[in-house]
Design a protein around this motif. Structure first.
Motif, PDB file in Angstrom:
ATOM      1  N   UNK A  91      42.368   6.686  35.002  1.00  0.00           N
ATOM      2  CA  UNK A  91      43.249   5.528  35.056  1.00  0.00           C
ATOM      3  C   UNK A  91      43.866   5.315  33.682  1.00  0.00           C
ATOM      4  N   UNK A  92      45.169   5.576  33.614  1.00  0.00           N
ATOM      5  CA  UNK A  92      45.869   5.596  32.315  1.00  0.00           C
ATOM      6  C   UNK A  92      46.458   4.227  31.987  1.00  0.00           C
ATOM      7  N   UNK A  93      45.581   3.214  31.946  1.00  0.00           N
ATOM      8  CA  UNK A  93      46.030   1.875  31.570  1.00  0.00           C
ATOM      9  C   UNK A  93      46.892   1.191  32.608  1.00  0.00           C
ATOM     10  N   UNK A  94      46.619   1.419  33.886  1.00  0.00           N
ATOM     11  CA  UNK A  94      47.418   0.796  34.949  1.00  0.00           C
ATOM     12  C   UNK A  94      47.347  -0.723  34.867  1.00  0.00           C
ATOM     13  N   UNK A  95      48.475  -1.380  35.195  1.00  0.00           N
ATOM     14  CA  UNK A  95      48.542  -2.845  35.183  1.00  0.00           C
ATOM     15  C   UNK A  95      48.668  -3.420  36.592  1.00  0.00           C
ATOM     16  N   UNK A  96      48.637  -2.555  37.605  1.00  0.00           N
ATOM     17  CA  UNK A  96      48.697  -3.024  38.992  1.00  0.00           C
ATOM     18  C   UNK A  96      47.321  -2.867  39.624  1.00  0.00           C
ATOM     19  N   UNK A  97      47.255  -2.612  40.924  1.00  0.00           N
ATOM     20  CA  UNK A  97      45.982  -2.520  41.634  1.00  0.00           C
ATOM     21  C   UNK A  97      45.436  -1.097  41.731  1.00  0.00           C
ATOM     22  N   UNK A  98      45.987  -0.187  40.938  1.00  0.00           N
ATOM     23  CA  UNK A  98      45.559   1.212  41.000  1.00  0.00           C
ATOM     24  C   UNK A  98      44.055   1.351  40.771  1.00  0.00           C
ATOM     25  N   UNK A  99      43.538   0.776  39.700  1.00  0.00           N
ATOM     26  CA  UNK A  99      42.113   0.916  39.380  1.00  0.00           C
ATOM     27  C   UNK A  99      41.232   0.320  40.468  1.00  0.00           C
ATOM     28  N   UNK A 100      41.621  -0.804  41.004  1.00  0.00           N
ATOM     29  CA  UNK A 100      40.847  -1.432  42.090  1.00  0.00           C
ATOM     30  C   UNK A 100      40.745  -0.499  43.290  1.00  0.00           C
ATOM     31  N   UNK A 101      41.851   0.143  43.638  1.00  0.00           N
ATOM     32  CA  UNK A 101      41.854   1.038  44.800  1.00  0.00           C
ATOM     33  C   UNK A 101      41.027   2.296  44.543  1.00  0.00           C
ATOM     34  N   UNK A 102      41.029   2.763  43.295  1.00  0.00           N
ATOM     35  CA  UNK A 102      40.187   3.918  42.961  1.00  0.00           C
ATOM     36  C   UNK A 102      38.716   3.548  43.107  1.00  0.00           C
ATOM     37  N   UNK A 103      38.355   2.378  42.592  1.00  0.00           N
ATOM     38  CA  UNK A 103      36.958   1.920  42.684  1.00  0.00           C
ATOM     39  C   UNK A 103      36.510   1.769  44.128  1.00  0.00           C
ATOM     40  N   UNK A 104      37.408   1.342  44.993  1.00  0.00           N
ATOM     41  CA  UNK A 104      37.077   1.221  46.418  1.00  0.00           C
ATOM     42  C   UNK A 104      36.726   2.581  47.015  1.00  0.00           C
ATOM     43  N   UNK A 105      37.422   3.622  46.575  1.00  0.00           N
ATOM     44  CA  UNK A 105      37.165   4.964  47.114  1.00  0.00           C
ATOM     45  C   UNK A 105      35.844   5.542  46.592  1.00  0.00           C
ATOM     46  N   UNK A 106      35.404   5.109  45.402  1.00  0.00           N
ATOM     47  CA  UNK A 106      34.123   5.610  44.883  1.00  0.00           C
ATOM     48  C   UNK A 106      32.959   5.159  45.757  1.00  0.00           C
ATOM     49  N   UNK A 107      33.137   4.065  46.480  1.00  0.00           N
ATOM     50  CA  UNK A 107      32.086   3.601  47.395  1.00  0.00           C
ATOM     51  C   UNK A 107      31.954   4.520  48.596  1.00  0.00           C
ATOM     52  N   UNK A 108      33.036   5.243  48.912  1.00  0.00           N
ATOM     53  CA  UNK A 108      33.032   6.152  50.060  1.00  0.00           C
ATOM     54  C   UNK A 108      32.583   7.560  49.677  1.00  0.00           C
ATOM     55  N   UNK A 109      32.821   7.962  48.422  1.00  0.00           N
ATOM     56  CA  UNK A 109      32.548   9.344  48.025  1.00  0.00           C
ATOM     57  C   UNK A 109      32.017   9.369  46.589  1.00  0.00           C
ATOM     58  N   UNK A 110      30.782   9.765  46.434  1.00  0.00           N
ATOM     59  CA  UNK A 110      30.130   9.772  45.127  1.00  0.00           C
ATOM     60  C   UNK A 110      30.621  10.909  44.231  1.00  0.00           C
ATOM     61  N   UNK A 111      31.464  11.782  44.752  1.00  0.00           N
ATOM     62  CA  UNK A 111      32.016  12.864  43.931  1.00  0.00           C
ATOM     63  C   UNK A 111      33.115  12.363  42.991  1.00  0.00           C
ATOM     64  N   UNK A 112      33.563  11.135  43.206  1.00  0.00           N
ATOM     65  CA  UNK A 112      34.636  10.569  42.390  1.00  0.00           C
ATOM     66  C   UNK A 112      34.067   9.966  41.108  1.00  0.00           C
ATOM     67  N   UNK A 113      34.633  10.375  39.972  1.00  0.00           N
ATOM     68  CA  UNK A 113      34.309   9.783  38.681  1.00  0.00           C
ATOM     69  C   UNK A 113      35.572   9.160  38.095  1.00  0.00           C
TER      70      UNK A 113
END
Length: 325
Positions: free
Chosen positions: A38-60
């Motif tokens: 996450x390259x300093x996003x100011x929108x909901x990008x980081x939130x959506x990435x974090x939501x996907x980490x709950x589905x797949x532990x391969x995401x860092x």
């Protein structure tokens, strides 16, 4: 340890990142890690990435201040554990079998880089095949010649790269470049004469957005000059500049002038003239270049003459485009 690291730079792409991640999570090849920077996003990008980490532990997740795509890729590369690297832009997506096909191909003959083809996915739902030369490695530095003469895409996203090839050759990422950074790094890879092949399959979907950096005229286009300084320096360090001077000058012409003509002549702002001045400062006389001669051979005499005159006399190019429009 995972066999493949997929590195995704993400900046303000809240409407696209979920689709990108879904295409990677659902790959038929399962032994992967997914590094999202996450390259300093100011929108909901980081939130959506974090939501996907709950589905797949391969995401860092690497969460950092905004420094541009090449710095995000560099940070992801440093933390990657995989034997192979695949860069995916966060608004693009993959065919479901992409990684499986590329991994198996790379193992056939221990390739350092496996190239593949790209589909351009437009917002209207239509897909367009990007033209790409099918090639086999004929001789040393053939891959470099293809890049320098614009016969294959410089994109990093259609190259499946063995990580040890980069590390063992001490190949460095360009710094502080936000435009043409793929071209710079791809050329740097090619200068170390990798074992390369091309897979004749369309495995990557490049999503064409109207507001992407490549569609907007901004000061970032001036980074093309930085990219060419990087390529020039790397070629000199590798002692191949003299051997490939004609190829290098053709590449410089295409990327600093020919592909930029709409910016140089059609936009009415200070950057237009600066782009032209930066090109002229390179002091390249392109008209005796064999690649240029081959490029213009199918043009009419009038087209060739106009191209030459406008390249030499800026004001005539501006006047012509004003009258044309």
């Amino acid at each position: 340890m995972p066999k493949v690291s997929i590195i995704i730079p993400a900046y303000n792409i809240e409407n696209y990142i979920t689709r990108c991640l879904n295409s990677i999570i659902n790959q038929t090849f399962r032994d992967i890690e997914i590094i999202v920077v996450n390259d300093g996003s100011t929108d909901l990008t980081l939130k959506k990435i974090k939501e996907k980490t709950k589905e797949d532990k391969r995401i860092r997740i690497i969460d950092k201040k905004n420094e541009g795509s090449i710095e995000a890729r560099k940070d992801g590369f440093k933390q990657a554990l995989g034997e192979y690297i695949l860069f995916v832009d966060g608004d693009d997506y993959l065919d479901q079998s992409t990684v499986e096909i590329l991994y198996n191909k790379s193992k056939e003959k221990n390739y350092d880089i496996v190239c593949f083809k790209i589909l351009i996915a437009h917002e209207n739902g239509m897909n367009e095949k990007r033209k790409e030369k099918q090639f086999n490695m004929d001789d040393d530095y053939y891959f470099l010649k293809l890049l320098l003469t614009s016969q294959i895409s410089p994109s990093l996203c259609n190259k499946f790269i063995k990580k040890s090839f980069v590390c063992n050759n001490n190949i460095t990422f360009p710094k502080n470049i936000s435009y043409a950074e793929d071209l710079a790094f791809s050329c740097s890879l090619a200068m170390h004469n990798p074992k390369v092949c091309m897979v004749d399959q369309y495995l990557y979907y490049y999503f064409s957005r109207e507001n992407s950096i490549t569609k907007i005229f901004s000061t970032k286009v001036l980074d093309t000059v930085k990219a060419f300084n990087f390529i020039n320096d790397e070629m000199e360090k590798s002692n191949i500049k003299d051997k490939y001077i004609e190829e290098f000058e053709y590449l410089a012409y295409m990327h600093n002038y020919y592909y930029r003509r709409n910016y140089i002549y059609e936009f009415n702002n200070n950057l237009s003239k600066i782009l032209y001045i930066e090109w002229r400062k390179m002091d390249i006389y392109i008209y005796t270049n064999k690649y240029y001669s081959n490029f213009v051979k199918n043009m009419t005499f009038k087209e060739r003459l106009a191209l030459k005159i406008f390249e030499r006399i800026y004001i005539l190019g501006r006047l012509y485009n004003r009258l044309k429009n």
